[in-house]
Write a protein that holds these residues in place. Structure first.
Motif, PDB file in Angstrom:
ATOM      1  N   GLY A 258     -16.082   7.071   0.373  1.00  0.00           N
ATOM      2  CA  GLY A 258     -15.991   8.523   0.274  1.00  0.00           C
ATOM      3  C   GLY A 258     -15.042   8.949  -0.836  1.00  0.00           C
ATOM      4  O   GLY A 258     -14.277   8.139  -1.365  1.00  0.00           O
ATOM      5  N   PRO A 259     -15.072  10.233  -1.175  1.00  0.00           N
ATOM      6  CA  PRO A 259     -14.237  10.739  -2.271  1.00  0.00           C
ATOM      7  C   PRO A 259     -12.738  10.718  -1.968  1.00  0.00           C
ATOM      8  O   PRO A 259     -11.925  10.792  -2.886  1.00  0.00           O
ATOM      9  N   ASP A 260     -12.368  10.574  -0.701  1.00  0.00           N
ATOM     10  CA  ASP A 260     -10.950  10.555  -0.334  1.00  0.00           C
ATOM     11  C   ASP A 260     -10.450   9.163   0.042  1.00  0.00           C
ATOM     12  O   ASP A 260      -9.399   9.023   0.668  1.00  0.00           O
ATOM     13  N   ALA A 261     -11.181   8.112  -0.350  1.00  0.00           N
ATOM     14  CA  ALA A 261     -10.810   6.747   0.014  1.00  0.00           C
ATOM     15  C   ALA A 261      -9.619   6.234  -0.788  1.00  0.00           C
ATOM     16  O   ALA A 261      -8.965   5.274  -0.384  1.00  0.00           O
ATOM     17  N   ALA A 262      -9.337   6.874  -1.911  1.00  0.00           N
ATOM     18  CA  ALA A 262      -8.197   6.474  -2.738  1.00  0.00           C
ATOM     19  C   ALA A 262      -7.588   7.708  -3.382  1.00  0.00           C
ATOM     20  O   ALA A 262      -8.295   8.671  -3.699  1.00  0.00           O
ATOM     21  N   LYS A 263      -6.284   7.681  -3.550  1.00  0.00           N
ATOM     22  CA  LYS A 263      -5.539   8.780  -4.185  1.00  0.00           C
ATOM     23  C   LYS A 263      -4.458   8.175  -5.067  1.00  0.00           C
ATOM     24  O   LYS A 263      -3.900   7.125  -4.758  1.00  0.00           O
ATOM     25  N   TRP A 264      -4.152   8.857  -6.171  1.00  0.00           N
ATOM     26  CA  TRP A 264      -3.014   8.451  -6.989  1.00  0.00           C
ATOM     27  C   TRP A 264      -1.730   8.880  -6.296  1.00  0.00           C
ATOM     28  O   TRP A 264      -1.619   9.999  -5.814  1.00  0.00           O
ATOM     29  N   VAL A 265      -0.770   7.975  -6.271  1.00  0.00           N
ATOM     30  CA  VAL A 265       0.565   8.268  -5.748  1.00  0.00           C
ATOM     31  C   VAL A 265       1.553   8.048  -6.892  1.00  0.00           C
ATOM     32  O   VAL A 265       1.511   7.023  -7.574  1.00  0.00           O
ATOM     33  N   GLU A 266       2.417   9.032  -7.083  1.00  0.00           N
ATOM     34  CA  GLU A 266       3.417   8.971  -8.149  1.00  0.00           C
ATOM     35  C   GLU A 266       4.753   8.495  -7.588  1.00  0.00           C
ATOM     36  O   GLU A 266       5.115   8.832  -6.459  1.00  0.00           O
ATOM     37  N   PHE A 267       5.485   7.745  -8.409  1.00  0.00           N
ATOM     38  CA  PHE A 267       6.834   7.304  -8.099  1.00  0.00           C
ATOM     39  C   PHE A 267       7.762   8.154  -8.964  1.00  0.00           C
ATOM     40  O   PHE A 267       7.725   8.063 -10.191  1.00  0.00           O
ATOM     41  N   VAL A 268       8.562   9.009  -8.331  1.00  0.00           N
ATOM     42  CA  VAL A 268       9.359  10.011  -9.033  1.00  0.00           C
ATOM     43  C   VAL A 268      10.852   9.730  -8.854  1.00  0.00           C
ATOM     44  O   VAL A 268      11.303   9.465  -7.737  1.00  0.00           O
ATOM     45  N   GLN A 269      11.597   9.801  -9.960  1.00  0.00           N
ATOM     46  CA  GLN A 269      13.057   9.699  -9.944  1.00  0.00           C
ATOM     47  C   GLN A 269      13.615  10.830 -10.790  1.00  0.00           C
ATOM     48  O   GLN A 269      13.133  11.059 -11.912  1.00  0.00           O
ATOM     49  N   SER A 270      14.603  11.528 -10.288  1.00  0.00           N
ATOM     50  CA  SER A 270      15.265  12.619 -11.022  1.00  0.00           C
ATOM     51  C   SER A 270      14.251  13.620 -11.580  1.00  0.00           C
ATOM     52  O   SER A 270      14.377  14.090 -12.708  1.00  0.00           O
ATOM     53  N   GLY A 271      13.216  13.898 -10.800  1.00  0.00           N
ATOM     54  CA  GLY A 271      12.217  14.884 -11.195  1.00  0.00           C
ATOM     55  C   GLY A 271      11.204  14.396 -12.213  1.00  0.00           C
ATOM     56  O   GLY A 271      10.325  15.145 -12.615  1.00  0.00           O
ATOM     57  N   GLN A 272      11.289  13.132 -12.632  1.00  0.00           N
ATOM     58  CA  GLN A 272      10.355  12.587 -13.613  1.00  0.00           C
ATOM     59  C   GLN A 272       9.475  11.517 -12.980  1.00  0.00           C
ATOM     60  O   GLN A 272       9.970  10.663 -12.226  1.00  0.00           O
TER      61      GLN A 272
END
Length: 146
Positions: free
Chosen positions: A70-84
């Motif tokens: 399905g279209p929701d089987a994967a999502k990008w997850v970001e790793f954020v430090q100090s707002g970047q």
């Protein structure tokens, strides 16, 4: 004259609605999943990601669906430090109804990521719950830390 005023009011209303939609989309895209400490340097999406503490958040970047999923089987997850954003990786998304089938243990509570070294010590898994769904992020260890 009256038609012109109504048209301007209509255009203004559409502009406001568009701005609200964009804002809501941006806020939805930046949903925080929790804070995680990576004990070792890893590779995320082909890029080095140093050991450290990161805020995990869902990204609005599109994911190309894999055939049969399905279209929701994967999502990008970001790793954020100090707002970047320091890195991002695809997460497999396990729907609430499927968690018991997939997971051999009790999933982590929403917002409390679990970091696990996988068998063979070549990969680090970050497992985090959000709104009942489970996000599994698999990161290969940086060659320098193996």
């Amino acid at each position: 004259m009256r038609h012109s005023m109504l048209t301007r009011a209509g255009v203004a209303a559409v502009a406001v609605m568009a701005a609200l939609t964009i804002t809501a989309t941006a806020q939805q895209a930046a949903q925080a999943l929790g804070t995680v400490r990576l004990p070792r340097a890893v590779v995320a999406n082909g890029q080095p990601l140093p050991a450290g503490t990161y805020t995990l958040r869902l990204s609005s970047d599109p994911v190309t669906a894999v055939s049969g999923q399905g279209p929701d089987a994967a999502k990008w997850v970001e790793f954020v430090q100090s707002g970047q954003v320091k890195g991002k990786e695809l997460a497999s998304v396990v729907a609430p109804a499927d968690v018991k089938v997939v997971a051999k243990r009790t999933p982590p509570a929403d917002g409390h990521p679990l970091v696990q070294m996988l068998k063979g010590a070549d990969y680090l898994r970050v497992w985090v719950g959000h709104n009942g769904a489970q996000y599994l992020i698999h990161l290969s260890l940086s060659p320098a830390t193996k």
